[in-house]
Enzyme design. Structure first.
Site, PDB file in Angstrom:
ATOM      1  N   LYS A  13       0.842  -1.217   0.000  1.00  0.00           N
ATOM      2  CA  LYS A  13       0.000   0.000   0.000  1.00  0.00           C
ATOM      3  C   LYS A  13       0.871   1.259   0.000  1.00  0.00           C
ATOM      4  O   LYS A  13       0.674   2.159  -0.810  1.00  0.00           O
ATOM      5  CB  LYS A  13      -0.912   0.028   1.244  1.00  0.00           C
ATOM      6  N   ARG A  88      -9.970   0.756   8.167  1.00  0.00           N
ATOM      7  CA  ARG A  88      -9.537  -0.604   8.470  1.00  0.00           C
ATOM      8  C   ARG A  88     -10.640  -1.385   9.175  1.00  0.00           C
ATOM      9  O   ARG A  88     -10.446  -2.566   9.503  1.00  0.00           O
ATOM     10  CB  ARG A  88      -8.341  -0.542   9.419  1.00  0.00           C
ATOM     11  N   ARG A 126      11.787  -5.297   5.089  1.00  0.00           N
ATOM     12  CA  ARG A 126      11.585  -3.866   4.828  1.00  0.00           C
ATOM     13  C   ARG A 126      12.555  -3.012   5.656  1.00  0.00           C
ATOM     14  O   ARG A 126      12.763  -3.267   6.833  1.00  0.00           O
ATOM     15  CB  ARG A 126      10.144  -3.470   5.176  1.00  0.00           C
ATOM     16  N   ARG A 159      11.229  -1.003  11.330  1.00  0.00           N
ATOM     17  CA  ARG A 159      10.133  -0.654  12.241  1.00  0.00           C
ATOM     18  C   ARG A 159      10.052  -1.653  13.391  1.00  0.00           C
ATOM     19  O   ARG A 159      10.248  -2.841  13.187  1.00  0.00           O
ATOM     20  CB  ARG A 159       8.794  -0.673  11.462  1.00  0.00           C
ATOM     21  N   ARG A 170      -0.816  -8.887  13.134  1.00  0.00           N
ATOM     22  CA  ARG A 170      -1.409  -7.857  12.264  1.00  0.00           C
ATOM     23  C   ARG A 170      -2.197  -8.502  11.130  1.00  0.00           C
ATOM     24  O   ARG A 170      -3.245  -8.018  10.732  1.00  0.00           O
ATOM     25  CB  ARG A 170      -0.309  -6.938  11.694  1.00  0.00           C
TER      26      ARG A 170
HETATM   27  P1  AP5 Z   1       4.897  -1.576   1.937  1.00  0.00           P
HETATM   28  O1  AP5 Z   1       4.517  -0.795   0.734  1.00  0.00           O
HETATM   29  O2  AP5 Z   1       5.676  -0.886   3.001  1.00  0.00           O
HETATM   30  O3  AP5 Z   1       3.605  -2.308   2.526  1.00  0.00           O
HETATM   31  P2  AP5 Z   1       2.325  -1.714   3.267  1.00  0.00           P
HETATM   32  O4  AP5 Z   1       1.135  -2.385   2.692  1.00  0.00           O
HETATM   33  O5  AP5 Z   1       2.359  -0.218   3.255  1.00  0.00           O
HETATM   34  O6  AP5 Z   1       2.605  -2.307   4.712  1.00  0.00           O
HETATM   35  P3  AP5 Z   1       2.506  -1.720   6.186  1.00  0.00           P
HETATM   36  O7  AP5 Z   1       3.258  -2.707   7.061  1.00  0.00           O
HETATM   37  O8  AP5 Z   1       2.960  -0.299   6.262  1.00  0.00           O
HETATM   38  O9  AP5 Z   1       1.019  -1.854   6.456  1.00  0.00           O
HETATM   39  P4  AP5 Z   1       0.314  -1.900   7.777  1.00  0.00           P
HETATM   40  O10 AP5 Z   1      -1.042  -1.743   7.295  1.00  0.00           O
HETATM   41  O11 AP5 Z   1       0.563  -3.076   8.648  1.00  0.00           O
HETATM   42  O12 AP5 Z   1       1.015  -0.726   8.618  1.00  0.00           O
HETATM   43  P5  AP5 Z   1       0.578   0.750   8.938  1.00  0.00           P
HETATM   44  O13 AP5 Z   1       1.793   1.576   9.011  1.00  0.00           O
HETATM   45  O14 AP5 Z   1      -0.532   1.198   8.082  1.00  0.00           O
HETATM   46  O15 AP5 Z   1       5.724  -2.872   1.442  1.00  0.00           O
HETATM   47  C1  AP5 Z   1       6.339  -3.738   2.368  1.00  0.00           C
HETATM   48  C2  AP5 Z   1       7.739  -4.163   1.855  1.00  0.00           C
HETATM   49  O16 AP5 Z   1       7.591  -4.995   0.706  1.00  0.00           O
HETATM   50  C3  AP5 Z   1       8.616  -2.971   1.400  1.00  0.00           C
HETATM   51  O17 AP5 Z   1       9.938  -3.214   1.794  1.00  0.00           O
HETATM   52  C4  AP5 Z   1       8.497  -2.976  -0.142  1.00  0.00           C
HETATM   53  O18 AP5 Z   1       9.656  -2.496  -0.750  1.00  0.00           O
HETATM   54  C5  AP5 Z   1       8.245  -4.448  -0.436  1.00  0.00           C
HETATM   55  N1  AP5 Z   1       7.339  -4.663  -1.572  1.00  0.00           N
HETATM   56  C6  AP5 Z   1       6.154  -4.002  -1.802  1.00  0.00           C
HETATM   57  N2  AP5 Z   1       5.564  -4.498  -2.916  1.00  0.00           N
HETATM   58  C7  AP5 Z   1       6.373  -5.482  -3.390  1.00  0.00           C
HETATM   59  C8  AP5 Z   1       6.307  -6.377  -4.507  1.00  0.00           C
HETATM   60  N3  AP5 Z   1       5.295  -6.338  -5.388  1.00  0.00           N
HETATM   61  N4  AP5 Z   1       7.303  -7.259  -4.675  1.00  0.00           N
HETATM   62  C9  AP5 Z   1       8.356  -7.303  -3.809  1.00  0.00           C
HETATM   63  N5  AP5 Z   1       8.487  -6.494  -2.720  1.00  0.00           N
HETATM   64  C10 AP5 Z   1       7.508  -5.597  -2.519  1.00  0.00           C
HETATM   65  O19 AP5 Z   1      -0.041   0.566  10.418  1.00  0.00           O
HETATM   66  C11 AP5 Z   1       0.795   0.264  11.525  1.00  0.00           C
HETATM   67  C12 AP5 Z   1      -0.056   0.176  12.779  1.00  0.00           C
HETATM   68  O20 AP5 Z   1      -0.708   1.447  13.026  1.00  0.00           O
HETATM   69  C13 AP5 Z   1      -1.215  -0.833  12.730  1.00  0.00           C
HETATM   70  O21 AP5 Z   1      -0.790  -2.135  13.082  1.00  0.00           O
HETATM   71  C14 AP5 Z   1      -2.200  -0.218  13.750  1.00  0.00           C
HETATM   72  O22 AP5 Z   1      -1.783  -0.474  15.073  1.00  0.00           O
HETATM   73  C15 AP5 Z   1      -2.045   1.283  13.503  1.00  0.00           C
HETATM   74  N6  AP5 Z   1      -3.011   1.790  12.494  1.00  0.00           N
HETATM   75  C16 AP5 Z   1      -2.718   2.336  11.284  1.00  0.00           C
HETATM   76  N7  AP5 Z   1      -3.849   2.684  10.628  1.00  0.00           N
HETATM   77  C17 AP5 Z   1      -4.881   2.349  11.446  1.00  0.00           C
HETATM   78  C18 AP5 Z   1      -6.291   2.435  11.315  1.00  0.00           C
HETATM   79  N8  AP5 Z   1      -6.894   2.928  10.198  1.00  0.00           N
HETATM   80  N9  AP5 Z   1      -7.057   1.995  12.341  1.00  0.00           N
HETATM   81  C19 AP5 Z   1      -6.494   1.510  13.469  1.00  0.00           C
HETATM   82  N10 AP5 Z   1      -5.157   1.387  13.647  1.00  0.00           N
HETATM   83  C20 AP5 Z   1      -4.348   1.802  12.643  1.00  0.00           C
END
Ligand code: AP5
Length: 215
Positions: A13, A88, A126, A159, A170
């Site tokens: 994402k 979410r 990552r 992270r 997660r």
């Molecule tokens: P990346 O693009 O970083 O993946 P992502 O989907 O953004 O993953 P996140 O871990 O950031 O998502 P998340 O939803 O768990 O975390 P968030 O920060 O939102 O890609 C990952 C890796 O893979 C990278 O190294 C990239 O280079 C590689 N890659 C990507 N695509 C690829 C491909 N096609 N092929 C090969 N490699 C690839 O949330 C963190 C925490 O915050 C949550 O756990 C929760 O506690 C809280 N939170 C955030 N939003 C909310 C909400 N709306 N409600 C409640 N709590 C929330």
């Protein structure tokens, strides 16, 4: 254009949100990034969110909905925005819908679907830039010099929630609380799915742009 990127942790994402928001000239709003910034600054929201984030659980809806509604009211969001990681839960989606009129509602929801074992590999590999936030991967998207950001030469870090135990938590939280959003947006005829497990970042990016061209 108002877009939502939906998908499990590590689905890509954030990677694609950066590219798409740049090419469409709309702000990229990542609730994860907003919370991490609040945590680093030790604001009341950041301190409340800390325990949930460390355990891989969702921060309560009331906190997150308010953060997003405040953010999308700002001037730079007038022409649209890309929401990454929000909504979410169904309650978050409903909270957003209540604020958006039918005419000015969401244009498209892109759902990145990825297998669990692929996600574990992506997230444990990552690395992020401690200064500009640029995203790397120790195998799939290597910086020129290991541990150093290509763009601003600052150190890369991992992270604290990117360990296998928290990732599995997660992912189970995603299946339980976020997967129902797929049906929610399908019913509204907004959902576009990309099976992104075995496609490269460039292949997925091409697909995202193709899907958005028909929005
Ligand atoms: P990346 O693009 O970083 O993946 P992502 O989907 O953004 O993953 P996140 O871990 O950031 O998502 P998340 O939803 O768990 O975390 P968030 O920060 O939102 O890609 C990952 C890796 O893979 C990278 O190294 C990239 O280079 C590689 N890659 C990507 N695509 C690829 C491909 N096609 N092929 C090969 N490699 C690839 O949330 C963190 C925490 O915050 C949550 O756990 C929760 O506690 C809280 N939170 C955030 N939003 C909310 C909400 N709306 N409600 C409640 N709590 C929330």
């Amino acid at each position: 254009m108002k877009l939502i990127f939906l998908g499990p942790p590590g689905a890509g994402k954030g990677t694609h949100a950066v590219k798409v928001s740049k090419s469409l000239g709309i702000p990229h709003i990542s609730t994860g990034d907003i919370l991490r910034e609040a945590l680093a600054k030790e604001t009341p929201v950041g301190l409340k969110a800390k325990a949930y984030m460390e355990k891989g659980e969702l921060v309560p809806d009331s906190i997150i909905i308010q953060i997003v509604l405040d953010r999308i009211k700002q001037n730079d969001c007038k022409a649209g925005y890309l929401l990454d990681g929000f909504p979410r839960t169904i309650a978050q989606a409903e909270g957003l819908d209540k604020k958006l009129t039918k005419l000015n509602g969401i244009d498209s929801v892109i759902y990145f679907s990825v297998d669990e074992e692929v996600l574990i590999n992506r997230i444990t590999g990552r690395r992020l830039c401690s200064n500009c936030g640029a995203n790397y991967h120790i195998r799939n998207l290597k910086p020129v010099k290991a541990g150093i950001c290509d763009k601003c030469k600052s150190a890369l870090y991992q992270r604290t929630d990117d360990n296998e135990e928290t990732i599995r938590k997660r992912f189970s939280v995603f299946k339980e609380q976020s997967l129902p959003l797929v049906e929610y947006y399908k019913k509204k005829n907004l959902l576009k799915e990309i099976e992104a497990s075995y496609k490269s970042i460039d292949e997925v990016n091409k697909k995202v742009l193709e899907l958005l061209a028909y929005s």
